[in-house]
Design an enzyme around this catalytic site. Sequence first.
Site, PDB file in Angstrom:
ATOM      1  N   ARG A 209     -30.428   1.679  98.848  1.00  0.00           N
ATOM      2  CA  ARG A 209     -30.619   2.872  99.681  1.00  0.00           C
ATOM      3  C   ARG A 209     -31.820   3.690  99.220  1.00  0.00           C
ATOM      4  NH1 ARG A 209     -25.125   5.804  99.879  1.00  0.00           N
ATOM      5  NH2 ARG A 209     -26.260   7.277 101.183  1.00  0.00           N
TER       6      ARG A 209
ATOM      7  N   HIS B 167     -22.833  16.962  99.446  1.00  0.00           N
ATOM      8  CA  HIS B 167     -22.431  15.631  98.943  1.00  0.00           C
ATOM      9  C   HIS B 167     -23.390  15.125  97.872  1.00  0.00           C
ATOM     10  CE1 HIS B 167     -20.000  14.807 102.891  1.00  0.00           C
ATOM     11  NE2 HIS B 167     -19.382  15.624 102.064  1.00  0.00           N
TER      12      HIS B 167
ATOM     13  N   CYS C 172     -24.815  12.310  84.031  1.00  0.00           N
ATOM     14  CA  CYS C 172     -24.214  11.524  82.958  1.00  0.00           C
ATOM     15  C   CYS C 172     -22.694  11.575  83.095  1.00  0.00           C
ATOM     16  CB  CYS C 172     -24.662  12.060  81.602  1.00  0.00           C
ATOM     17  SG  CYS C 172     -23.861  11.194  80.249  1.00  0.00           S
TER      18      CYS C 172
ATOM     19  N   CYS D 137     -27.929   7.647  79.674  1.00  0.00           N
ATOM     20  CA  CYS D 137     -28.308   9.039  79.406  1.00  0.00           C
ATOM     21  C   CYS D 137     -29.145   9.118  78.122  1.00  0.00           C
ATOM     22  CB  CYS D 137     -27.037   9.880  79.268  1.00  0.00           C
ATOM     23  SG  CYS D 137     -27.349  11.579  78.771  1.00  0.00           S
TER      24      CYS D 137
ATOM     25  N   THR E  39     -23.520  15.138 113.165  1.00  0.00           N
ATOM     26  CA  THR E  39     -22.427  14.694 112.294  1.00  0.00           C
ATOM     27  C   THR E  39     -21.245  14.254 113.144  1.00  0.00           C
ATOM     28  OG1 THR E  39     -20.865  15.304 110.553  1.00  0.00           O
ATOM     29  CG2 THR E  39     -21.703  17.107 111.898  1.00  0.00           C
ATOM     30  N   SER E  40     -20.565  13.190 112.689  1.00  0.00           N
ATOM     31  CA  SER E  40     -19.423  12.672 113.444  1.00  0.00           C
ATOM     32  C   SER E  40     -18.211  13.578 113.277  1.00  0.00           C
ATOM     33  CB  SER E  40     -19.084  11.253 112.989  1.00  0.00           C
ATOM     34  OG  SER E  40     -18.810  11.236 111.606  1.00  0.00           O
TER      35      SER E  40
ATOM     36  N   ASN F 245     -25.636  16.430 119.348  1.00  0.00           N
ATOM     37  CA  ASN F 245     -25.243  15.092 118.941  1.00  0.00           C
ATOM     38  C   ASN F 245     -25.544  14.131 120.083  1.00  0.00           C
ATOM     39  OD1 ASN F 245     -23.588  12.720 118.069  1.00  0.00           O
ATOM     40  ND2 ASN F 245     -22.783  14.169 116.569  1.00  0.00           N
TER      41      ASN F 245
ATOM     42  N   GLU G 249     -23.510  11.950 121.032  1.00  0.00           N
ATOM     43  CA  GLU G 249     -22.255  11.692 121.756  1.00  0.00           C
ATOM     44  C   GLU G 249     -21.224  12.768 121.431  1.00  0.00           C
ATOM     45  OE1 GLU G 249     -20.564   8.410 118.584  1.00  0.00           O
ATOM     46  OE2 GLU G 249     -21.936   7.764 120.170  1.00  0.00           O
TER      47      GLU G 249
HETATM   48  C1  BV8 Z   1     -12.404  16.145  99.113  1.00  0.00           C
HETATM   49  C2  BV8 Z   1     -21.136   9.681  99.823  1.00  0.00           C
HETATM   50  C3  BV8 Z   1     -10.634  17.217  97.952  1.00  0.00           C
HETATM   51  C4  BV8 Z   1     -21.698   8.370  99.671  1.00  0.00           C
HETATM   52  C5  BV8 Z   1     -19.668  10.590 101.374  1.00  0.00           C
HETATM   53  C6  BV8 Z   1      -7.059  12.062 105.338  1.00  0.00           C
HETATM   54  C7  BV8 Z   1      -7.209  13.155 106.184  1.00  0.00           C
HETATM   55  C8  BV8 Z   1      -8.140  14.153 105.911  1.00  0.00           C
HETATM   56  C9  BV8 Z   1      -8.928  14.084 104.770  1.00  0.00           C
HETATM   57  C10 BV8 Z   1      -8.794  12.994 103.948  1.00  0.00           C
HETATM   58  C11 BV8 Z   1      -7.847  12.001 104.229  1.00  0.00           C
HETATM   59  N1  BV8 Z   1      -7.954  11.072 103.235  1.00  0.00           N
HETATM   60  C12 BV8 Z   1      -8.906  11.442 102.361  1.00  0.00           C
HETATM   61  C13 BV8 Z   1      -9.439  12.606 102.793  1.00  0.00           C
HETATM   62  C14 BV8 Z   1     -10.500  13.371 102.146  1.00  0.00           C
HETATM   63  C15 BV8 Z   1     -11.842  12.708 102.338  1.00  0.00           C
HETATM   64  C16 BV8 Z   1     -12.086  12.500 103.820  1.00  0.00           C
HETATM   65  O1  BV8 Z   1     -12.480  13.390 104.548  1.00  0.00           O
HETATM   66  N2  BV8 Z   1     -11.887  11.299 104.303  1.00  0.00           N
HETATM   67  C17 BV8 Z   1     -12.045  11.053 105.734  1.00  0.00           C
HETATM   68  C18 BV8 Z   1     -12.954   9.853 105.933  1.00  0.00           C
HETATM   69  C19 BV8 Z   1     -10.678  10.891 106.332  1.00  0.00           C
HETATM   70  N3  BV8 Z   1     -12.826  13.615 101.789  1.00  0.00           N
HETATM   71  C20 BV8 Z   1     -13.099  13.608 100.502  1.00  0.00           C
HETATM   72  O2  BV8 Z   1     -12.611  12.815  99.719  1.00  0.00           O
HETATM   73  C21 BV8 Z   1     -14.051  14.694 100.040  1.00  0.00           C
HETATM   74  N4  BV8 Z   1     -13.478  15.381  98.960  1.00  0.00           N
HETATM   75  O3  BV8 Z   1     -11.862  16.301 100.186  1.00  0.00           O
HETATM   76  O4  BV8 Z   1     -11.952  16.733  97.953  1.00  0.00           O
HETATM   77  C22 BV8 Z   1      -9.720  16.026  97.839  1.00  0.00           C
HETATM   78  C23 BV8 Z   1      -9.753  15.266  96.707  1.00  0.00           C
HETATM   79  C24 BV8 Z   1      -8.873  14.181  96.612  1.00  0.00           C
HETATM   80  C25 BV8 Z   1      -8.010  13.838  97.667  1.00  0.00           C
HETATM   81  C26 BV8 Z   1      -8.031  14.613  98.828  1.00  0.00           C
HETATM   82  C27 BV8 Z   1      -8.896  15.720  98.903  1.00  0.00           C
HETATM   83  C28 BV8 Z   1     -15.318  14.065  99.537  1.00  0.00           C
HETATM   84  C29 BV8 Z   1     -16.108  13.526 100.667  1.00  0.00           C
HETATM   85  C30 BV8 Z   1     -17.250  12.765 100.092  1.00  0.00           C
HETATM   86  C31 BV8 Z   1     -18.116  12.319 101.142  1.00  0.00           C
HETATM   87  N5  BV8 Z   1     -19.171  11.490 100.639  1.00  0.00           N
HETATM   88  N6  BV8 Z   1     -20.358   9.616 100.946  1.00  0.00           N
HETATM   89  C32 BV8 Z   1     -23.162   8.411  99.826  1.00  0.00           C
HETATM   90  O5  BV8 Z   1     -23.704   9.000 100.765  1.00  0.00           O
HETATM   91  O6  BV8 Z   1     -23.748   7.769  98.971  1.00  0.00           O
HETATM   92  S1  BV8 Z   1     -19.289  10.609 103.034  1.00  0.00           S
HETATM   93  C33 BV8 Z   1     -20.507  10.193 104.069  1.00  0.00           C
HETATM   94  O7  BV8 Z   1     -20.024  10.803 105.280  1.00  0.00           O
HETATM   95  C34 BV8 Z   1     -21.887  10.714 103.880  1.00  0.00           C
HETATM   96  O8  BV8 Z   1     -22.089  11.476 102.750  1.00  0.00           O
HETATM   97  C35 BV8 Z   1     -22.107  11.545 105.132  1.00  0.00           C
HETATM   98  O9  BV8 Z   1     -22.922  12.631 104.922  1.00  0.00           O
HETATM   99  C36 BV8 Z   1     -20.731  11.972 105.489  1.00  0.00           C
HETATM  100  C37 BV8 Z   1     -20.500  12.477 106.837  1.00  0.00           C
HETATM  101  O10 BV8 Z   1     -20.918  11.552 107.795  1.00  0.00           O
HETATM  102  P1  BV8 Z   1     -21.925  12.017 108.912  1.00  0.00           P
HETATM  103  O11 BV8 Z   1     -23.065  12.695 108.289  1.00  0.00           O
HETATM  104  O12 BV8 Z   1     -21.189  12.759 109.933  1.00  0.00           O
HETATM  105  O13 BV8 Z   1     -22.480  10.602 109.470  1.00  0.00           O
HETATM  106  P2  BV8 Z   1     -21.826   9.616 110.520  1.00  0.00           P
HETATM  107  O14 BV8 Z   1     -22.535   8.316 110.431  1.00  0.00           O
HETATM  108  O15 BV8 Z   1     -20.377   9.584 110.446  1.00  0.00           O
HETATM  109  O16 BV8 Z   1     -22.159  10.267 111.955  1.00  0.00           O
HETATM  110  C38 BV8 Z   1     -23.480  10.360 112.432  1.00  0.00           C
HETATM  111  C39 BV8 Z   1     -23.432  11.223 113.666  1.00  0.00           C
HETATM  112  O17 BV8 Z   1     -24.758  11.468 114.093  1.00  0.00           O
HETATM  113  C40 BV8 Z   1     -22.700  10.570 114.845  1.00  0.00           C
HETATM  114  O18 BV8 Z   1     -21.843  11.528 115.445  1.00  0.00           O
HETATM  115  C41 BV8 Z   1     -23.839  10.188 115.820  1.00  0.00           C
HETATM  116  O19 BV8 Z   1     -23.437  10.261 117.181  1.00  0.00           O
HETATM  117  C42 BV8 Z   1     -24.863  11.243 115.488  1.00  0.00           C
HETATM  118  N7  BV8 Z   1     -26.258  10.840 115.732  1.00  0.00           N
HETATM  119  C43 BV8 Z   1     -26.830   9.631 115.477  1.00  0.00           C
HETATM  120  N8  BV8 Z   1     -28.153   9.685 115.733  1.00  0.00           N
HETATM  121  C44 BV8 Z   1     -28.408  10.947 116.164  1.00  0.00           C
HETATM  122  C45 BV8 Z   1     -27.199  11.700 116.165  1.00  0.00           C
HETATM  123  N9  BV8 Z   1     -27.140  12.974 116.557  1.00  0.00           N
HETATM  124  C46 BV8 Z   1     -28.296  13.576 116.938  1.00  0.00           C
HETATM  125  N10 BV8 Z   1     -29.514  12.943 116.943  1.00  0.00           N
HETATM  126  C47 BV8 Z   1     -29.587  11.631 116.590  1.00  0.00           C
HETATM  127  N11 BV8 Z   1     -30.801  10.995 116.611  1.00  0.00           N
HETATM  128 ZN    ZN Z   2     -25.089  12.224  78.516  1.00  0.00          ZN
END
Ligand code: BV8
Ligand code: ZN
Length: 241
Positions: free
Chosen positions: A72, A121, A129, A149, A190-191, A215, A217
């Site tokens: 990436r 994020h 580290c 580190c 964002t989705s 967005n 969609e």
């Molecule tokens: C936390 C890093 C407390 C990797 C990322 C069940 C129910 C509810 C919540 C949870 C659950 N089970 C677990 C959870 C919590 C979990 C969560 O939400 N899970 C979801 C999937 C159900 N969340 C967490 O764990 C978070 N921490 O809540 O802490 C906690 C702790 C423990 C247990 C419970 C709670 C931490 C979240 C960490 C997220 N990290 N990845 C990396 O990047 O290397 S997530 C990943 O998704 C990315 O970081 C990204 O930024 C993020 C969000 O995605 P989007 O940016 O929305 O991207 P996506 O592709 O989905 O959508 C793109 C959109 O753009 C689309 O809508 C498309 O139509 C649109 N689009 C496309 N092109 C265009 C456009 N729009 C306009 N113009 C265009 N040209």
């Molecule tokens: Zn260290």
Amino acid sequence: MATGSDLGILKEKIATARSLTILTGAGISADSGVPTFRGADGLWRTFRAEDLATPEAFERDPRLVWEWYNWRRELIATKKPNPAHEAIVELERHRREFWLITQNVDGLHPAAGSKKLSEIHGNIWKVRCSTCGTIEDNHDVPIAILPICRHCNGLLRPHIVWFGESLFPSDLARCASALQSCEVLLVIGTSGLVYPAAGFATVAKEAGAFVAEINLEPTPQSGLVDLSLQGRARDIVPLLL
Ligand code: BV8
Ligand code: ZN
């Protein structure tokens, strides 16, 4: 499609708002050529999140996780901010009360010149580290696997919030304040599926903000927002200046 009258309404709302908060996701960087996560060509179509973006995955196989981040890094290093990133910098310049919340880890907002922002994020160009917690910038492409580190010889990890990890409390506090105090919240590309960011539109709406989304969609938040503009971020955001 974004209609002219909806655009006009949003432009007017933004022009007269004392405070503006913007939330962005992968869609804004899609216009720079960075793959999104959940679309047809999204990263999670090829890789399972639970294999790569969790602390358990890193514990199990840090080499595999670093290889994915190296891939990436190589891809993102070739990308540049697009007119939507640049328009957001202009919106920040003309307003005293402004905050940008991004879920993107690609660093394209700061590269465009955004200053008042929370990268909730993390950032792919930072390492942390796993032993002593030191955070440093690292722009190596590729990064030497496995990176160590220089202070304590601990294993470095990407400075990214993985699934199951909590966001940094200071970021959460800053975001809560920006969401509760803004007159307008603009949600771009964002989705709306990943929490806590997926709940941010609701927080702002309940605090009385005018909430608009841009967005390609409809999203789970489309029923909640005051205005939904369908189209590409790079085409629509510059029209809001
Ligand atoms: C936390 C890093 C407390 C990797 C990322 C069940 C129910 C509810 C919540 C949870 C659950 N089970 C677990 C959870 C919590 C979990 C969560 O939400 N899970 C979801 C999937 C159900 N969340 C967490 O764990 C978070 N921490 O809540 O802490 C906690 C702790 C423990 C247990 C419970 C709670 C931490 C979240 C960490 C997220 N990290 N990845 C990396 O990047 O290397 S997530 C990943 O998704 C990315 O970081 C990204 O930024 C993020 C969000 O995605 P989007 O940016 O929305 O991207 P996506 O592709 O989905 O959508 C793109 C959109 O753009 C689309 O809508 C498309 O139509 C649109 N689009 C496309 N092109 C265009 C456009 N729009 C306009 N113009 C265009 N040209
Ligand atoms: Zn260290």
